[in-house]
Design a protein around this motif. Structure first.
Motif, mmCIF file in Angstrom:
data_model
loop_
_atom_site.group_PDB
_atom_site.id
_atom_site.type_symbol
_atom_site.label_atom_id
_atom_site.label_comp_id
_atom_site.label_asym_id
_atom_site.label_seq_id
_atom_site.Cartn_x
_atom_site.Cartn_y
_atom_site.Cartn_z
ATOM 1 N N ALA A 23 0.828 -1.201 0.000
ATOM 2 C CA ALA A 23 0.000 0.000 0.000
ATOM 3 C C ALA A 23 0.870 1.261 0.000
ATOM 4 N N LEU A 24 2.013 1.202 0.663
ATOM 5 C CA LEU A 24 2.912 2.353 0.742
ATOM 6 C C LEU A 24 3.779 2.508 -0.505
ATOM 7 N N HIS A 25 3.997 1.424 -1.226
ATOM 8 C CA HIS A 25 4.912 1.417 -2.373
ATOM 9 C C HIS A 25 4.465 2.436 -3.442
ATOM 10 N N GLY A 26 5.337 3.349 -3.770
ATOM 11 C CA GLY A 26 5.091 4.325 -4.817
ATOM 12 C C GLY A 26 4.201 5.489 -4.411
ATOM 13 N N LEU A 27 3.784 5.551 -3.170
ATOM 14 C CA LEU A 27 2.913 6.628 -2.702
ATOM 15 C C LEU A 27 3.751 7.876 -2.456
ATOM 16 N N LYS A 28 3.447 8.965 -3.179
ATOM 17 C CA LYS A 28 4.188 10.214 -2.991
ATOM 18 C C LYS A 28 3.441 11.174 -2.078
ATOM 19 N N PHE A 29 2.128 11.302 -2.289
ATOM 20 C CA PHE A 29 1.289 12.169 -1.466
ATOM 21 C C PHE A 29 0.031 11.380 -1.132
ATOM 22 N N GLY A 30 -0.308 11.305 0.139
ATOM 23 C CA GLY A 30 -1.527 10.604 0.505
ATOM 24 C C GLY A 30 -1.420 9.992 1.888
ATOM 25 N N ALA A 31 -2.197 8.919 2.088
ATOM 26 C CA ALA A 31 -2.245 8.283 3.404
ATOM 27 C C ALA A 31 -2.572 6.803 3.259
ATOM 28 N N VAL A 32 -2.090 6.021 4.214
ATOM 29 C CA VAL A 32 -2.466 4.623 4.334
ATOM 30 C C VAL A 32 -3.109 4.475 5.703
ATOM 31 N N GLU A 33 -4.354 4.000 5.707
ATOM 32 C CA GLU A 33 -5.104 3.842 6.955
ATOM 33 C C GLU A 33 -5.283 2.350 7.228
ATOM 34 N N ILE A 34 -4.951 1.945 8.444
ATOM 35 C CA ILE A 34 -5.063 0.548 8.860
ATOM 36 C C ILE A 34 -6.171 0.465 9.900
ATOM 37 N N THR A 35 -7.191 -0.340 9.623
ATOM 38 C CA THR A 35 -8.315 -0.499 10.540
ATOM 39 C C THR A 35 -8.157 -1.813 11.292
ATOM 40 N N VAL A 36 -8.260 -1.727 12.624
ATOM 41 C CA VAL A 36 -8.104 -2.899 13.496
ATOM 42 C C VAL A 36 -9.408 -3.118 14.247
ATOM 43 N N HIS A 37 -9.859 -4.361 14.309
ATOM 44 C CA HIS A 37 -11.074 -4.719 15.039
ATOM 45 C C HIS A 37 -10.772 -5.959 15.876
ATOM 46 N N GLY A 39 -8.347 -6.530 17.815
ATOM 47 C CA GLY A 39 -6.937 -6.885 17.752
ATOM 48 C C GLY A 39 -6.477 -7.467 16.424
ATOM 49 N N GLN A 40 -7.337 -7.446 15.408
ATOM 50 C CA GLN A 40 -6.993 -7.990 14.097
ATOM 51 C C GLN A 40 -7.068 -6.890 13.043
ATOM 52 N N VAL A 41 -6.112 -6.873 12.118
ATOM 53 C CA VAL A 41 -6.179 -5.948 10.990
ATOM 54 C C VAL A 41 -7.297 -6.438 10.079
ATOM 55 N N VAL A 42 -8.281 -5.567 9.840
ATOM 56 C CA VAL A 42 -9.415 -5.965 9.006
ATOM 57 C C VAL A 42 -9.490 -5.178 7.696
ATOM 58 N N GLN A 43 -8.742 -4.062 7.617
ATOM 59 C CA GLN A 43 -8.805 -3.254 6.399
ATOM 60 C C GLN A 43 -7.554 -2.409 6.276
ATOM 61 N N ILE A 44 -7.065 -2.283 5.044
ATOM 62 C CA ILE A 44 -5.956 -1.390 4.728
ATOM 63 C C ILE A 44 -6.444 -0.523 3.576
ATOM 64 N N GLU A 45 -6.454 0.791 3.799
ATOM 65 C CA GLU A 45 -6.983 1.718 2.799
ATOM 66 C C GLU A 45 -5.885 2.672 2.354
ATOM 67 N N ARG A 46 -5.741 2.826 1.044
ATOM 68 C CA ARG A 46 -4.745 3.731 0.480
ATOM 69 C C ARG A 46 -5.476 4.902 -0.171
ATOM 70 N N LYS A 47 -5.116 6.104 0.243
ATOM 71 C CA LYS A 47 -5.671 7.323 -0.346
ATOM 72 C C LYS A 47 -4.514 8.073 -0.990
#
Length: 60
Positions: A23-37, A39-47
């Protein structure tokens, strides 16, 4: 925007870290959001943002 469903259940830490790295690879401007529910990672969002600059020598 597109969504890709991936089965994160039962994945080990290395697999989740690899997904975050992707998700972070090649990202110049933006955000990566990790959602945990529970105690488990349930979603990774790249903006990603694209910054546009006027051609040099011209004013907007």
């Amino acid at each position: 925007m597109t969504a890709t469903l991936r089965n994160l259940e039962g994945q080990d830490e290395a697999s989740i870290l690899r997904e975050i790295h992707n998700a972070l690879h090649g990202l110049k401007f933006g955000a990566v959001e990790i959602t945990v529910h529970n105690g488990q990672v349930v979603q990774i969002e790249r903006k990603e943002k694209f910054r546009l600059q006027p051609p040099s020598g011209k004013h907007a």
